[in-house]
Design a protein around this motif. Sequence first.
Motif, PDB file in Angstrom:
ATOM      1  N   GLN A  94       0.822  -1.212   0.000  1.00 40.81           N
ATOM      2  CA  GLN A  94       0.000   0.000   0.000  1.00 40.81           C
ATOM      3  C   GLN A  94       0.862   1.271   0.000  1.00 40.81           C
ATOM      4  OE1 GLN A  94      -3.386  -0.170  -0.150  1.00 40.81           O
ATOM      5  NE2 GLN A  94      -3.225  -2.394  -0.219  1.00 40.81           N
ATOM      6  N   SER A 135       1.628   3.284  -2.168  1.00 45.41           N
ATOM      7  CA  SER A 135       1.089   4.404  -2.945  1.00 45.41           C
ATOM      8  C   SER A 135      -0.167   4.999  -2.318  1.00 45.41           C
ATOM      9  CB  SER A 135       0.767   3.945  -4.372  1.00 45.41           C
ATOM     10  OG  SER A 135      -0.181   2.889  -4.352  1.00 45.41           O
ATOM     11  N   ASP A 136      -0.625   4.412  -1.202  1.00 43.04           N
ATOM     12  CA  ASP A 136      -1.844   4.886  -0.523  1.00 43.04           C
ATOM     13  C   ASP A 136      -1.467   5.372   0.877  1.00 43.04           C
ATOM     14  OD1 ASP A 136      -4.296   5.363   0.612  1.00 43.04           O
ATOM     15  OD2 ASP A 136      -5.218   3.504  -0.077  1.00 43.04           O
ATOM     16  N   THR A 161      -3.061   6.842   3.181  1.00 39.82           N
ATOM     17  CA  THR A 161      -4.049   6.606   4.242  1.00 39.82           C
ATOM     18  C   THR A 161      -3.814   5.274   4.923  1.00 39.82           C
ATOM     19  OG1 THR A 161      -5.702   7.935   3.067  1.00 39.82           O
ATOM     20  CG2 THR A 161      -6.508   6.395   4.753  1.00 39.82           C
ATOM     21  N   TYR A 162      -3.676   4.232   4.133  1.00 42.55           N
ATOM     22  CA  TYR A 162      -3.501   2.907   4.723  1.00 42.55           C
ATOM     23  C   TYR A 162      -2.088   2.700   5.254  1.00 42.55           C
ATOM     24  CZ  TYR A 162      -8.140   1.191   3.775  1.00 42.55           C
ATOM     25  OH  TYR A 162      -9.503   1.003   3.818  1.00 42.55           O
ATOM     26  N   ASP A 189     -12.162  -0.856   0.493  1.00 43.44           N
ATOM     27  CA  ASP A 189     -11.766   0.331   1.246  1.00 43.44           C
ATOM     28  C   ASP A 189     -12.910   0.716   2.177  1.00 43.44           C
ATOM     29  OD1 ASP A 189     -10.834   2.662   2.257  1.00 43.44           O
ATOM     30  OD2 ASP A 189     -10.547   3.677   0.339  1.00 43.44           O
TER      31      ASP A 189
END
Length: 431
Positions: free
Chosen positions: A71, A73-74, A76-77, A155
């Motif tokens: 993750q 590239s994310d 938030t996670y 998500d």
Amino acid sequence: MNTLDLDSLKQRWSAQTRDIDAQLQLDVEAVRRRLTARTATSLARQRSRRGRALVIGGAAFAAIAAFMLNQRSDPTYLLLALPFALLTLAQGSVDLREWLTLQRLDFGMALTQLRAEYDVLRTRRLAMARAIAQLSVLLWLPLVAVVVKVLSGVDLLSRLPLSVTAVNVGLGLLLIPLFAGVVRMLSRRYPDSAALRRFADESAGGDWLRTRDALDRQLEFERDLADDGGRRALHRRLPVAFAPAFESARADARRRAGLGIGLITVLILISGTFNAQHGSDAAALVPGIFQHLLAIGWLIGAILQFDALARPDDGAPGPWRARLQQATRRRGVLLQSYVVAAPLVSLALLQTLGLGLAGVDLWRTLGVAVWLGLGVVATIAMSLLYRRWRRRREGFAAPLVDALSLGCLSRARRAAEAIGDAGDDAHRDAA
């Protein structure tokens, strides 16, 4: 009696005294070896569990690191998974220190020194358990979101209303200083409380509690030897054959306590699911959280009694009986307070059951005026119940309180009475 007869009698007395002293010394050494073996077994079991915890923790950290890499590239996670990675590392550090310390413990050292080494480990473990407890409310939603993301790729955060996330974060942040304040207040108000100390050990884990009890028994035995020369100390630790009636009552009460733990756990899971589903609606969330907290207190009382109903050590019926009576009394008082709060709890249940089972919001359907009237009636009923409780502490709502414990309280009292009779008879015979 002539001089020769007197000398012969003195010699026989001296020989008999030497035989008694030798037998007493043998008995003392036998009990000491048995107590030492129990402590060694507890420490060895604890060491092996710390080793398993290191393996499991390493696997968990590897899984979290793999998730974060996947993750990357994310953001938030990545941020959601970061606290769990840090907690896993901190827990692994504590487990590693404990494992290394338990590896090098020398049973040839003085008992007081061994206990001091163990207390250092206990303090570190309790600090970790306290940190996890403080953060649990804040981190439970991120944990659910990460698990759902791993298992299904969904998500969850994007599908939840913003108010749900905001309420959970706000409540979690609020409970961190509140929890710390409660712990400090209890520590200052009851610095020598055996019950709080035992609850802390239970929070650290069952293996810590068993090892601490084994060390306490060794230290108590050595103190008793110094005080009374050994005879009473030996009698207090003679193996006691408990009557089948006691074993049956104890096992039955423990089964009821275990059944209660299972039932309450299911209710807590249902309550948590309801709160997550209705997190954006204050009319559902307030009574839902109220019931959730009541269920947690209900669960803690059942767990403490379940632990107190474990089979007593040989020769130690008195402390076991006192611990069981204390756990039973406290659970009874807790459940009596639930009976007093029953009118208010009933209103909360009406609202949550209406939403959960029928999808009907009784708060909006009945209107504020009706609910205020019901609240006044509930308050008056609670006041009357409280007055009755104050006048009759022991027998207040006894059948209902016992039903809330699934019959565990009455069975626990019978077990305490049975072991009292068995222990008194056994120690009277030994004396």
